[in-house]
Design a protein around this motif. Structure first.
Motif, PDB file in Angstrom:
ATOM      1  N   ALA A 263      31.361  27.341  34.688  1.00  0.00           N
ATOM      2  CA  ALA A 263      31.719  27.043  36.072  1.00  0.00           C
ATOM      3  C   ALA A 263      31.913  28.327  36.865  1.00  0.00           C
ATOM      4  CB  ALA A 263      32.990  26.193  36.111  1.00  0.00           C
ATOM      5  N   ALA A 264      32.506  29.336  36.233  1.00  0.00           N
ATOM      6  CA  ALA A 264      32.677  30.620  36.911  1.00  0.00           C
ATOM      7  C   ALA A 264      31.344  31.308  37.182  1.00  0.00           C
ATOM      8  CB  ALA A 264      33.572  31.530  36.076  1.00  0.00           C
ATOM      9  N   SER A 265      30.318  30.980  36.390  1.00  0.00           N
ATOM     10  CA  SER A 265      29.001  31.586  36.590  1.00  0.00           C
ATOM     11  C   SER A 265      28.462  31.313  37.988  1.00  0.00           C
ATOM     12  CB  SER A 265      28.006  31.060  35.551  1.00  0.00           C
ATOM     13  OG  SER A 265      28.436  31.320  34.251  1.00  0.00           O
ATOM     14  N   HIS A 266      28.714  30.108  38.499  1.00  0.00           N
ATOM     15  CA  HIS A 266      28.253  29.795  39.849  1.00  0.00           C
ATOM     16  C   HIS A 266      28.888  30.734  40.873  1.00  0.00           C
ATOM     17  CE1 HIS A 266      27.750  25.778  37.809  1.00  0.00           C
ATOM     18  NE2 HIS A 266      26.554  25.942  38.341  1.00  0.00           N
TER      19      HIS A 266
ATOM     20  N   GLU B 281      39.392  47.400  33.905  1.00  0.00           N
ATOM     21  CA  GLU B 281      38.834  46.486  34.900  1.00  0.00           C
ATOM     22  C   GLU B 281      37.934  45.422  34.259  1.00  0.00           C
ATOM     23  OE1 GLU B 281      37.626  49.333  38.365  1.00  0.00           O
ATOM     24  OE2 GLU B 281      38.701  50.358  36.740  1.00  0.00           O
ATOM     25  N   ILE B 282      37.199  45.806  33.223  1.00  0.00           N
ATOM     26  CA  ILE B 282      36.384  44.811  32.507  1.00  0.00           C
ATOM     27  C   ILE B 282      37.296  43.749  31.900  1.00  0.00           C
ATOM     28  CG2 ILE B 282      34.813  44.426  30.572  1.00  0.00           C
ATOM     29  CD1 ILE B 282      33.801  47.311  30.999  1.00  0.00           C
ATOM     30  N   GLN B 283      38.363  44.191  31.274  1.00  0.00           N
ATOM     31  CA  GLN B 283      39.288  43.249  30.646  1.00  0.00           C
ATOM     32  C   GLN B 283      39.930  42.332  31.684  1.00  0.00           C
ATOM     33  OE1 GLN B 283      41.818  46.080  28.677  1.00  0.00           O
ATOM     34  NE2 GLN B 283      40.538  46.159  26.822  1.00  0.00           N
ATOM     35  N   GLN B 284      40.307  42.902  32.828  1.00  0.00           N
ATOM     36  CA  GLN B 284      40.913  42.080  33.869  1.00  0.00           C
ATOM     37  C   GLN B 284      39.899  41.101  34.457  1.00  0.00           C
ATOM     38  OE1 GLN B 284      43.808  41.509  34.535  1.00  0.00           O
ATOM     39  NE2 GLN B 284      43.880  40.585  36.574  1.00  0.00           N
ATOM     40  N   ALA B 285      38.668  41.547  34.626  1.00  0.00           N
ATOM     41  CA  ALA B 285      37.622  40.649  35.125  1.00  0.00           C
ATOM     42  C   ALA B 285      37.405  39.488  34.155  1.00  0.00           C
ATOM     43  CB  ALA B 285      36.328  41.423  35.338  1.00  0.00           C
ATOM     44  N   GLU B 286      37.442  39.763  32.848  1.00  0.00           N
ATOM     45  CA  GLU B 286      37.313  38.682  31.869  1.00  0.00           C
ATOM     46  C   GLU B 286      38.451  37.680  32.003  1.00  0.00           C
ATOM     47  OE1 GLU B 286      36.618  39.700  27.816  1.00  0.00           O
ATOM     48  OE2 GLU B 286      35.302  41.384  28.284  1.00  0.00           O
ATOM     49  N   ARG B 287      39.657  38.191  32.235  1.00  0.00           N
ATOM     50  CA  ARG B 287      40.813  37.294  32.312  1.00  0.00           C
ATOM     51  C   ARG B 287      40.758  36.372  33.524  1.00  0.00           C
ATOM     52  NH1 ARG B 287      43.666  41.742  29.978  1.00  0.00           N
ATOM     53  NH2 ARG B 287      44.051  42.666  32.016  1.00  0.00           N
ATOM     54  N   ILE B 288      40.232  36.867  34.642  1.00  0.00           N
ATOM     55  CA  ILE B 288      40.271  36.049  35.863  1.00  0.00           C
ATOM     56  C   ILE B 288      39.065  35.132  36.013  1.00  0.00           C
ATOM     57  CG2 ILE B 288      41.617  37.816  37.051  1.00  0.00           C
ATOM     58  CD1 ILE B 288      39.113  38.421  38.725  1.00  0.00           C
ATOM     59  N   LEU B 289      38.061  35.281  35.144  1.00  0.00           N
ATOM     60  CA  LEU B 289      36.858  34.448  35.299  1.00  0.00           C
ATOM     61  C   LEU B 289      37.152  32.959  35.361  1.00  0.00           C
ATOM     62  CD1 LEU B 289      34.143  36.242  33.122  1.00  0.00           C
ATOM     63  CD2 LEU B 289      34.065  35.798  35.582  1.00  0.00           C
ATOM     64  N   PRO B 290      37.934  32.411  34.420  1.00  0.00           N
ATOM     65  CA  PRO B 290      38.169  30.961  34.490  1.00  0.00           C
ATOM     66  C   PRO B 290      38.865  30.530  35.772  1.00  0.00           C
ATOM     67  CG  PRO B 290      38.761  31.813  32.330  1.00  0.00           C
ATOM     68  CD  PRO B 290      38.539  33.001  33.231  1.00  0.00           C
ATOM     69  N   THR B 291      39.694  31.404  36.330  1.00  0.00           N
ATOM     70  CA  THR B 291      40.424  31.030  37.541  1.00  0.00           C
ATOM     71  C   THR B 291      39.531  31.049  38.782  1.00  0.00           C
ATOM     72  OG1 THR B 291      41.154  33.290  38.053  1.00  0.00           O
ATOM     73  CG2 THR B 291      42.510  31.998  36.532  1.00  0.00           C
ATOM     74  N   LEU B 292      38.427  31.787  38.740  1.00  0.00           N
ATOM     75  CA  LEU B 292      37.554  31.864  39.909  1.00  0.00           C
ATOM     76  C   LEU B 292      36.966  30.514  40.253  1.00  0.00           C
ATOM     77  CD1 LEU B 292      35.545  35.187  39.441  1.00  0.00           C
ATOM     78  CD2 LEU B 292      37.601  34.783  40.789  1.00  0.00           C
ATOM     79  N   ALA B 293      36.663  29.737  39.238  1.00  0.00           N
ATOM     80  CA  ALA B 293      36.083  28.407  39.493  1.00  0.00           C
ATOM     81  C   ALA B 293      37.094  27.485  40.145  1.00  0.00           C
ATOM     82  CB  ALA B 293      35.596  27.796  38.190  1.00  0.00           C
ATOM     83  N   ASP B 294      38.381  27.800  40.038  1.00  0.00           N
ATOM     84  CA  ASP B 294      39.429  26.954  40.608  1.00  0.00           C
ATOM     85  C   ASP B 294      39.958  27.481  41.936  1.00  0.00           C
ATOM     86  OD1 ASP B 294      39.257  25.448  38.289  1.00  0.00           O
ATOM     87  OD2 ASP B 294      40.791  26.620  37.280  1.00  0.00           O
ATOM     88  N   SER B 295      39.466  28.656  42.367  1.00  0.00           N
ATOM     89  CA  SER B 295      40.024  29.278  43.575  1.00  0.00           C
ATOM     90  C   SER B 295      39.822  28.392  44.801  1.00  0.00           C
ATOM     91  CB  SER B 295      39.374  30.632  43.806  1.00  0.00           C
ATOM     92  OG  SER B 295      39.621  31.499  42.723  1.00  0.00           O
TER      93      SER B 295
END
Length: 483
Positions: A205-208, A469-483
């Protein structure tokens, strides 16, 4: 009002989302009285059948010992011997959320009333889930023909012979016929499968969102997501992807031309590549939903015909094959993400400095992200190899096929982790490009996702290590789909 914190266990309608919520302790399970009544009928029937005919695992040994008749005078110890002999798992312990999911799935399967276990086993599983007691279960010992070692460990824990990982309950008696009836299931593998499916669907879902950010940074052409284009070749996943891209990019009415007549494949073919992965994830959910509610124990104690049926429902070929398919589809999606990252560092496509670098001449910017992404992509490629091409012949040749579904699921966990890294690298590139270009984003959920990303990811112009920053980007990916 619907109580979302309570999952009613009926044996017929457990969903993947229910399993996730109970595994993460966001909901609790409650057995329905009708399910207990049916389980009690199956238990009484199993006892009656065992008194009049041979019933595998109840009046006989198991595997190649299927024709060995158990001494009726020693039947009380037969079940415990079976559990003790099969509780030979090893490897790292399963995570507590996996074990909770396994207990919930097994409880629901037992509520389907095909096993013949004593109802107190169901009540004890229900209690364990409610109070948070978790058995210690080892990870190694399954080949896709029943989670014998894991479920034997759970059963012995309920009986007081195996340690708890968290909490504890008073031991219960194991009836002579309960042993095989309890372990004749793939509940632990299904638990890992549901949690793996859930995590992967979140990243898909975050891929979109990430692709839409790259689209804006690259000035993509909206024609590739046109409703007319996808109606002409209506694969469900591709159409669903195109709808989501149009929604994120605010593509209502007349389409605005992009910067190029045709974009690179990373943008132009995204629905055609993401779509199969969405379809594959949907197929996984369909298989999982059937198995979560299946009375698949061998033998099946059927209260309708009052018979015991011996069969091969322990095979998980469906599960193994759909996960092999899902990983292959995911690899294609990850390849496009790596391709878009390469597009983002190309001045001819962005109009920005090479590698989105700032600072003195020769600065490297985000050059290293391509290396990281392709390292992760290579790991994903190896994890995507099909596990279903192997088999096993065991138990003196009687059991001559195995699906290795457990391994297909664990390979999917590895593949998902690798894809998360690839997509995180693209997210960093897209956010950096948008910051440098100062492009206006559409007034859609995409803008909210971008603001969430920029708040979480610092903008450091000069060359610096990008690990954090890579690690933080990985952590927030699932939340992007819910933003």
């Amino acid at each position: 009002m619907i109580d979302d914190s309570r999952i009613e266990i009926t044996g017929t309608d457990l969903r993947c989302g229910d399993v996730v919520r109970v595994a993460h302790r966001r909901a609790w399970a409650e057995l329905q009285d009708d399910a207990v009544t049916r389980a009690d009928r199956a238990h009484r029937l199993a006892v009656e059948l065992g008194a009049t005919r041979a019933v595998y695992g109840r009046t006989t040994g198991v595997g190649a010992n299927r024709h060995t008749v158990v001494d009726p005078d020693a039947a009380d110890q037969h079940g415990l011997r079976l559990l003790r002999s099969h509780a030979g798992g090893t490897g790292e312990p399963l995570a507590d959320d996996v074990v909770r999911a396994a207990m919930l799935i097994r409880l629901n399967q037992l509520a389907a009333a095909g096993s013949g276990v004593h109802p107190r086993v169901l009540r004890t599983l229900e209690t364990a889930l409610r109070v948070g007691a978790v058995p210690l279960v080892h990870s190694r010992g399954a080949i896709g023909t029943g989670d014998l070692t894991a479920l034997a460990e759970i059963a012995l824990t309920l009986a007081g012979e195996h340690p708890w990982s968290v909490g504890a309950l008073n031991p219960i008696a194991i009836s002579p016929g309960d042993a095989l009836a309890f372990i004749s299931s793939n509940a632990a593998t299904l638990a890992e499968a549901v949690l793996a499916w859930h995590e992967l669907t979140r990243v898909l879902a975050a891929s979109h969102v990430v692709t839409a950010l790259s689209f804006c940074a690259l000035g993509g052409s909206p024609e590739a997501y046109s409703e007319r284009v996808h109606a002409a070749r209506p694969h469900p996943g591709s159409m669903r992807c195109a709808v989501e891209m149009r929604r994120l990019l605010g593509m209502d009415g007349e389409l605005t031309p992009g910067q190029r007549l045709q974009d690179p494949f990373g943008l132009r073919a995204f629905p055609q590549v993401q779509g199969p992965a969405l379809d594959a994830a949907a197929a996984v959910e369909q298989v999982l939903t059937i198995d979560l509610n299946a009375a698949a124990e061998n033998p099946l104690i059927d209260i309708e015909t009052e018979q015991a049926y011996h069969h091969g429902q322990f095979s998980t070929a469906h599960l193994a094959l759909v996960f092999d398919h899902l990983r292959a589809a995911l690899h294609h999606v990850a390849e496009l993400s790596a391709a878009r990252l390469s597009d983002l560092v190309e001045p001819d496509l962005t109009g920005l400095p090479a590698f989105l670098a700032q600072g003195p001449a020769g600065s490297s910017g985000i050059m290293i992200l391509e290396y990281v992404a392709h390292d992760a992509l290579a790991q994903l490629r190896h994890a995507a190899a099909p596990v279903t091409l192997g088999t096993a012949v065991i138990s003196r040749g009687l059991e001559d096929h195995a699906s290795f579904s457990t391994h297909a699921i664990r390979a999917t966990v590895t593949a998902t982790s690798a894809y998360r890294t690839v997509l995180a690298c693209e997210l960093l590139g897209a956010v950096r490009a948008l910051r440098l270009a100062e492009r206006e984003l559409p007034h859609t959920r995409l803008r909210d996702a971008y603001e969430h990303a920029t708040a979480a990811l610092p903008h450091i112009p000069h060359d610096h290590p990008l690990t954090t920053e890579i690690q933080q980007a990985e952590r927030i990916l699932p939340t992007l789909a819910d933003s």
